[in-house]
Scaffold this motif. Structure first.
Motif, PDB file in Angstrom:
ATOM      1  N   ALA A 115       0.827  -1.225   0.000  1.00 18.95           N
ATOM      2  CA  ALA A 115       0.000   0.000   0.000  1.00 18.95           C
ATOM      3  C   ALA A 115       0.851   1.260   0.000  1.00 18.95           C
ATOM      4  O   ALA A 115       0.413   2.302   0.460  1.00 18.95           O
ATOM      5  CB  ALA A 115      -0.967  -0.013   1.175  1.00 18.95           C
ATOM      6  N   LYS A 120       4.191   6.195   7.962  1.00 16.48           N
ATOM      7  CA  LYS A 120       4.549   6.475   9.377  1.00 16.48           C
ATOM      8  C   LYS A 120       6.012   6.905   9.513  1.00 16.48           C
ATOM      9  O   LYS A 120       6.372   7.581  10.468  1.00 16.48           O
ATOM     10  CB  LYS A 120       4.256   5.254  10.243  1.00 16.48           C
ATOM     11  N   LEU A 171      11.545  12.271   8.459  1.00 12.83           N
ATOM     12  CA  LEU A 171      12.545  12.440   7.400  1.00 12.83           C
ATOM     13  C   LEU A 171      12.813  13.918   7.111  1.00 12.83           C
ATOM     14  O   LEU A 171      11.875  14.703   6.946  1.00 12.83           O
ATOM     15  CB  LEU A 171      12.061  11.793   6.090  1.00 12.83           C
ATOM     16  N   LEU A 190      16.272   8.734   0.264  1.00 10.49           N
ATOM     17  CA  LEU A 190      15.438   7.531   0.271  1.00 10.49           C
ATOM     18  C   LEU A 190      14.822   7.294  -1.114  1.00 10.49           C
ATOM     19  O   LEU A 190      14.750   6.156  -1.590  1.00 10.49           O
ATOM     20  CB  LEU A 190      14.342   7.672   1.333  1.00 10.49           C
ATOM     21  N   TYR A 199      -4.227  -4.207  -2.949  1.00  8.48           N
ATOM     22  CA  TYR A 199      -3.802  -2.817  -3.164  1.00  8.48           C
ATOM     23  C   TYR A 199      -2.346  -2.736  -3.627  1.00  8.48           C
ATOM     24  O   TYR A 199      -1.448  -3.318  -3.003  1.00  8.48           O
ATOM     25  CB  TYR A 199      -3.896  -2.020  -1.862  1.00  8.48           C
ATOM     26  N   LEU A 209      -1.011  13.422  -0.496  1.00  8.22           N
ATOM     27  CA  LEU A 209      -0.147  13.657   0.671  1.00  8.22           C
ATOM     28  C   LEU A 209       0.745  14.881   0.465  1.00  8.22           C
ATOM     29  O   LEU A 209       1.644  15.148   1.249  1.00  8.22           O
ATOM     30  CB  LEU A 209       0.761  12.428   0.904  1.00  8.22           C
TER      31      LEU A 209
HETATM   32  N1  CO8 Z   1       2.054   3.338   5.268  1.00  6.91           N
HETATM   33  C1  CO8 Z   1       1.928   2.977   6.553  1.00  6.91           C
HETATM   34  N2  CO8 Z   1       0.860   2.324   7.035  1.00  6.91           N
HETATM   35  C2  CO8 Z   1      -0.122   2.010   6.166  1.00  6.91           C
HETATM   36  C3  CO8 Z   1      -0.056   2.358   4.806  1.00  6.91           C
HETATM   37  C4  CO8 Z   1       1.103   3.045   4.359  1.00  6.91           C
HETATM   38  N3  CO8 Z   1       1.291   3.399   3.057  1.00  6.91           N
HETATM   39  N4  CO8 Z   1      -1.189   1.938   4.202  1.00  6.91           N
HETATM   40  C5  CO8 Z   1      -1.914   1.347   5.160  1.00  6.91           C
HETATM   41  N5  CO8 Z   1      -1.296   1.382   6.351  1.00  6.91           N
HETATM   42  C6  CO8 Z   1      -1.743   0.861   7.641  1.00  6.91           C
HETATM   43  C7  CO8 Z   1      -2.838   1.736   8.248  1.00  6.91           C
HETATM   44  O1  CO8 Z   1      -2.243   2.835   8.909  1.00  6.91           O
HETATM   45  C8  CO8 Z   1      -3.506   0.769   9.179  1.00  6.91           C
HETATM   46  O2  CO8 Z   1      -2.704   0.618  10.317  1.00  6.91           O
HETATM   47  P1  CO8 Z   1      -3.389   0.649  11.810  1.00  6.91           P
HETATM   48  O3  CO8 Z   1      -4.235  -0.595  11.820  1.00  6.91           O
HETATM   49  O4  CO8 Z   1      -2.230   0.592  12.703  1.00  6.91           O
HETATM   50  O5  CO8 Z   1      -4.200   1.900  11.873  1.00  6.91           O
HETATM   51  C9  CO8 Z   1      -3.424  -0.559   8.418  1.00  6.91           C
HETATM   52  O6  CO8 Z   1      -2.378  -0.395   7.449  1.00  6.91           O
HETATM   53  C10 CO8 Z   1      -4.692  -0.894   7.673  1.00  6.91           C
HETATM   54  O7  CO8 Z   1      -5.025   0.204   6.847  1.00  6.91           O
HETATM   55  P2  CO8 Z   1      -6.486   0.888   6.840  1.00  6.91           P
HETATM   56  O8  CO8 Z   1      -7.132   0.750   8.182  1.00  6.91           O
HETATM   57  O9  CO8 Z   1      -6.334   2.265   6.288  1.00  6.91           O
HETATM   58  O10 CO8 Z   1      -7.228  -0.076   5.811  1.00  6.91           O
HETATM   59  P3  CO8 Z   1      -8.451   0.294   4.878  1.00  6.91           P
HETATM   60  O11 CO8 Z   1      -8.934  -1.002   4.318  1.00  6.91           O
HETATM   61  O12 CO8 Z   1      -9.434   1.160   5.594  1.00  6.91           O
HETATM   62  O13 CO8 Z   1      -7.834   1.191   3.699  1.00  6.91           O
HETATM   63  C11 CO8 Z   1      -6.176   1.780   2.035  1.00  6.91           C
HETATM   64  C12 CO8 Z   1      -6.895   0.639   2.809  1.00  6.91           C
HETATM   65  C13 CO8 Z   1      -7.188   2.476   1.121  1.00  6.91           C
HETATM   66  C14 CO8 Z   1      -5.106   1.117   1.204  1.00  6.91           C
HETATM   67  C15 CO8 Z   1      -5.588   2.802   3.036  1.00  6.91           C
HETATM   68  O14 CO8 Z   1      -4.843   2.091   4.016  1.00  6.91           O
HETATM   69  C16 CO8 Z   1      -4.672   3.818   2.411  1.00  6.91           C
HETATM   70  O15 CO8 Z   1      -5.148   4.748   1.771  1.00  6.91           O
HETATM   71  N6  CO8 Z   1      -3.350   3.672   2.623  1.00  6.91           N
HETATM   72  C17 CO8 Z   1      -2.363   4.644   2.202  1.00  6.91           C
HETATM   73  C18 CO8 Z   1      -2.104   4.534   0.713  1.00  6.91           C
HETATM   74  C19 CO8 Z   1      -1.127   5.596   0.265  1.00  6.91           C
HETATM   75  O16 CO8 Z   1      -1.349   6.794   0.350  1.00  6.91           O
HETATM   76  N7  CO8 Z   1       0.007   5.136  -0.282  1.00  6.91           N
HETATM   77  C20 CO8 Z   1       1.017   6.025  -0.835  1.00  6.91           C
HETATM   78  C21 CO8 Z   1       2.049   6.328   0.197  1.00  6.91           C
HETATM   79  S1  CO8 Z   1       3.216   7.533  -0.378  1.00  6.91           S
HETATM   80  C22 CO8 Z   1       4.319   6.633  -1.295  1.00  6.91           C
HETATM   81  O17 CO8 Z   1       4.162   5.467  -1.472  1.00  6.91           O
HETATM   82  C23 CO8 Z   1       5.507   7.379  -1.867  1.00  6.91           C
HETATM   83  C24 CO8 Z   1       6.491   6.433  -2.567  1.00  6.91           C
HETATM   84  C25 CO8 Z   1       7.790   7.131  -2.869  1.00  6.91           C
HETATM   85  C26 CO8 Z   1       8.630   7.242  -1.621  1.00  6.91           C
HETATM   86  C27 CO8 Z   1       9.877   7.960  -1.871  1.00  6.91           C
HETATM   87  C28 CO8 Z   1      10.829   7.965  -0.670  1.00  6.91           C
HETATM   88  C29 CO8 Z   1      10.433   8.916   0.472  1.00  6.91           C
END
Ligand code: CO8
Length: 256
Positions: free
Chosen positions: A62, A67, A72, A80, A106, A136
């Motif tokens: 995902a 977190k 950073l 990174l 996902y 974000l």
């Molecule tokens: N990072 C950390 N924790 C995550 C992430 C993530 N990307 N995605 C999900 N989780 C965690 C949630 O915080 C939650 O943890 P907790 O139970 O402790 O609260 C657990 O996983 C389950 O997630 P949800 O309760 O949110 O589950 P849902 O079924 O309600 O939703 C989703 C699923 C839609 C996938 C939702 O979790 C979501 O939107 N996640 C974030 C997706 C996102 O924005 N990803 C992009 C991140 S930015 C990125 O990837 C940049 C890449 C380049 C990096 C470059 C270097 C810096």
């Protein structure tokens, strides 16, 4: 490893992101471990192809681990991003062995970017894909702005990246983002089937084909020259002699 499971079976190296409670989000330690296992599999002769997937039925990955973002600095975030680029480009996309992303749920942000670095993508029916970084206040940082337009075209990539919207597996298939959509319980078996088919072909030819296709997208390389060089080189291999004599002798080739 703390964040990965891995196995080798029937010449296939399996890499499974194993942070199910965090939806297999890629923290920095996972990146370290990915670097290690891909280095290992890329140089292990027992491994002829690799399947990359996520643990469980909900997520491939995902994204990067949000977190970790708060701690950073600008310099650390830049670093990174570069680390992810290097690992995905050199070790996954640059692997001489076919790497299949089996997208089992996902694939968001850095998770989708990891899949984009793989040579082949197949998805389960429940998979959802997107690059939600703009939501974000970010942009993709692991190669998404470069690889997605090449795969699905600039206009569709613009829309996905600027809206941050997720698409489902069927839409991803229509866009050419994934090659096939498969029932969840048959996803890994289908990835295995594709690899086993590739394994019937010449290993050295497959490695050269991957390098030549990659070169088409690399501005530092002359892809046409690389193709000509690789083509000439393959004429000197035992596999070539075996492949041609098997065809002429109307038998199945036995590549070593
Ligand atoms: N990072 C950390 N924790 C995550 C992430 C993530 N990307 N995605 C999900 N989780 C965690 C949630 O915080 C939650 O943890 P907790 O139970 O402790 O609260 C657990 O996983 C389950 O997630 P949800 O309760 O949110 O589950 P849902 O079924 O309600 O939703 C989703 C699923 C839609 C996938 C939702 O979790 C979501 O939107 N996640 C974030 C997706 C996102 O924005 N990803 C992009 C991140 S930015 C990125 O990837 C940049 C890449 C380049 C990096 C470059 C270097 C810096």
């Amino acid at each position: 490893y703390s964040n990965l499971k891995y196995a080798i079976k029937d010449s296939i190296g399996y890499v499974i992101i194993n942070r199910e409670p965090q939806l297999n989000a890629l923290n920095q330690e996972t990146l370290d471990e990915l670097q290690d296992i891909f280095k290992h599999f890329n140089s292990d002769d027992h491994v002829r192809g690799i399947i990359l997937t996520g643990a469980g039925h909900k997520a491939f990955a995902a994204g990067a681990d949000i977190k970790e973002f708060m701690d950073l600095s600008v310099i650390q975030a830049r670093w990174l991003s570069e680390r992810g680029h290097i690992i995905f480009t050199d070790l996954i996309e640059g692997s001489p062995k076919p790497v299949i992303a089996a997208i089992n749920g996902y694939a968001l942000g850095g998770g989708l970017e990891m899949a984009l670095a793989c040579h082949i993508r197949i998805a389960s029916e429940n998979a959802k894909m997107g690059l939600p970084e703009v939501s974000l206040g970010l942009i993709p940082g692991y190669g998404g702005t470069q690889r997605l337009p090449k795969l699905i075209g600039k206009g569709q990539a613009m829309q996905m990246i600027l809206t941050g919207d997720m698409i489902d597996a069927q839409r991803a298939y229509e866009l050419g983002l994934v090659n096939e959509v498969i029932a969840q319980d048959k996803l890994i078996a289908r990835a295995e089937e594709i690899l086993q088919k590739i394994f019937t072909r010449s290993r050295v030819a497959v490695a050269n084909a991957i390098a030549a296709i990659n070169a088409a997208e690399d501005r530092q390389q002359n892809g046409n020259k690389l193709e000509m060089d690789a083509f000439g080189h393959l004429f000197g291999t035992e596999d070539f002699k075996e492949g041609v004599s098997a065809f002429l002798g109307k038998r199945t080739p036995n590549f070593e």
